[in-house]
Design an enzyme around this catalytic site. Structure first.
Site, PDB file in Angstrom:
ATOM      1  CD  GLU A 176      -8.702  -3.375  -1.198  1.00  0.00           C
ATOM      2  OE1 GLU A 176      -8.968  -3.597  -0.034  1.00  0.00           O
ATOM      3  OE2 GLU A 176      -8.060  -4.084  -1.955  1.00  0.00           O
ATOM      4  CG  ASP A 189      -1.709  -1.230   1.326  1.00  0.00           C
ATOM      5  OD1 ASP A 189      -2.138  -1.808   0.407  1.00  0.00           O
ATOM      6  OD2 ASP A 189      -1.910  -1.513   2.748  1.00  0.00           O
TER       7      ASP A 189
HETATM    8  O1  FUB Z   1      -3.216  -3.664   3.327  1.00  0.00           O
HETATM    9  C1  FUB Z   1      -4.344  -4.061   3.692  1.00  0.00           C
HETATM   10  C2  FUB Z   1      -5.466  -3.717   2.491  1.00  0.00           C
HETATM   11  O2  FUB Z   1      -5.143  -4.443   1.406  1.00  0.00           O
HETATM   12  C3  FUB Z   1      -5.458  -2.355   2.287  1.00  0.00           C
HETATM   13  O3  FUB Z   1      -6.240  -1.446   2.978  1.00  0.00           O
HETATM   14  C4  FUB Z   1      -6.114  -2.657   0.739  1.00  0.00           C
HETATM   15  O4  FUB Z   1      -5.673  -1.193   0.140  1.00  0.00           O
HETATM   16  C5  FUB Z   1      -5.203  -3.773   0.343  1.00  0.00           C
HETATM   17  O5  FUB Z   1      -4.217  -3.490  -0.086  1.00  0.00           O
END
Ligand code: FUB
Length: 308
Positions: free
Chosen positions: A203, A32
């Site tokens: 996300e 991320d």
């Molecule tokens: O790293 C945990 C979660 O996985 C993140 O918040 C998302 O964007 C995905 O990469």
């Protein structure tokens, strides 16, 4: 031919093609990646995946307890500045959750604001908190409470030319709200960003501006694995119009991708992740970089990641 010419220009003018060094962080798992240019360096604020043990949240899932920050002047040599925030230091967060997910950091008036999601004590879901520092590598002091009215993950902050700051996050839909000048409270009601795909936005929204165009970029999943896509608009709050794909689904099967886009020394770069150092477990990821280019009409050219 144009691609070869561009590569030649890059080599001649000293902007190294850094794709050969992927993954760029090798002393730990990292995911991320939010990259930011502060002064003459790039600072990288990733999630810190660990191989969780029993009793540490959900070890079979994403497992994280803290954040590190890394810096580089040349995109090749990275300095690990160590832990900038641990879940145990955040009063409102559940420190048994091991779920310190994707963060962001931004600078305003000489202060550095680090935004991070975490599950709150005694409640379901995720909240977003802020920790503040006087320099990019901390120490970051968390605010005693999470940001009111923000429920979700993957905060991203953008400050427009007029100084107005915006917070983006994911709550199943992508959300946006203005931030007050103190950077730790909302100045407007959260609103859903319209005109995006109806399904598969889970996300990782990331907004940047280039030549007066606002690019809302994000992972989109249609068939298990995330693809990086983007929309373009005339203002930080849109209206946005879908514009295309930045990076296709992972050829090695890492089902998440999460990215940021920066301009450093007149070259654009895409920071993203895959599971290079953990081929059998895609919840232990590693940050990668590739150069990013625009077409004359402002659209983004698809980036092909270099894999073994
Ligand atoms: O790293 C945990 C979660 O996985 C993140 O918040 C998302 O964007 C995905 O990469």
């Amino acid at each position: 031919k144009l691609a070869i010419l561009i590569q030649l220009v890059i080599i001649l003018f000293g902007f190294a093609d850094i794709s050969a060094q992927n993954p760029i962080i090798r002393n730990q798992f990292s995911a991320d990646p939010t990259a930011r240019v502060f002064g003459d360096k790039i600072y990288l604020y990733p999630s810190h995946d660990i191989l969780g043990k029993e009793g540490q949240g959900r070890p079979e899932w994403f497992c994280m307890e803290d954040y590190h920050v890394f810096s580089s002047s040349n995109l090749t040599d990275w300095t690990d500045h160590g832990v900038i925030l641990n879940q145990t230091k955040v009063k409102w967060a559940d420190s048994t959750a091991f779920s310190m997910w994707a963060p962001d950091c931004i600078s305003k008036n000489g202060k550095y604001y680090f935004y991070f999601p975490a599950p709150p004590k005694g409640a379901k879901g995720f909240s977003v908190g802020v920790a503040v520092a006087n320099n990019p590598f901390g120490p970051f002091i968390p605010q005693p409470k999470q940001i009111d009215k923000v429920s979700g993950i993957d905060p991203n902050v953008f400050i427009d030319k007029d100084g107005q700051a915006y917070l983006y996050w994911s709550a199943g839909n992508f959300m946006v709200a203005k931030l007050k000048s103190n950077m730790v409270e909302l100045a407007s009601e959260p609103q859903i960003i319209a005109n995006l795909p109806e399904k598969g936005l889970k996300e990782g929204p990331f907004l940047f501006e280039r030549k007066g165009v606002y690019y809302l970029t994000f992972p989109h999943v249609e068939n298990k694995i995330e693809r990086l896509e983007y929309a373009m608009g005339p203002s930080p709050m849109g209206p946005f119009k879908m514009a295309g794909v930045i990076m296709d689904e992972s050829p090695v099967g890492c089902w998440t991708n999460h990215h940021s886009i920066i301009n450093f020394k007149k070259q654009w770069y895409l920071f993203y992740h895959s599971n290079d150092l953990s081929p059998k477990f895609d919840k232990n990821r590693s940050v990668r970089i590739d150069s990013l280019f625009f077409n004359a009409d402002g659209t983004i050219r698809k980036v092909t990641p270099t894999f073994r």
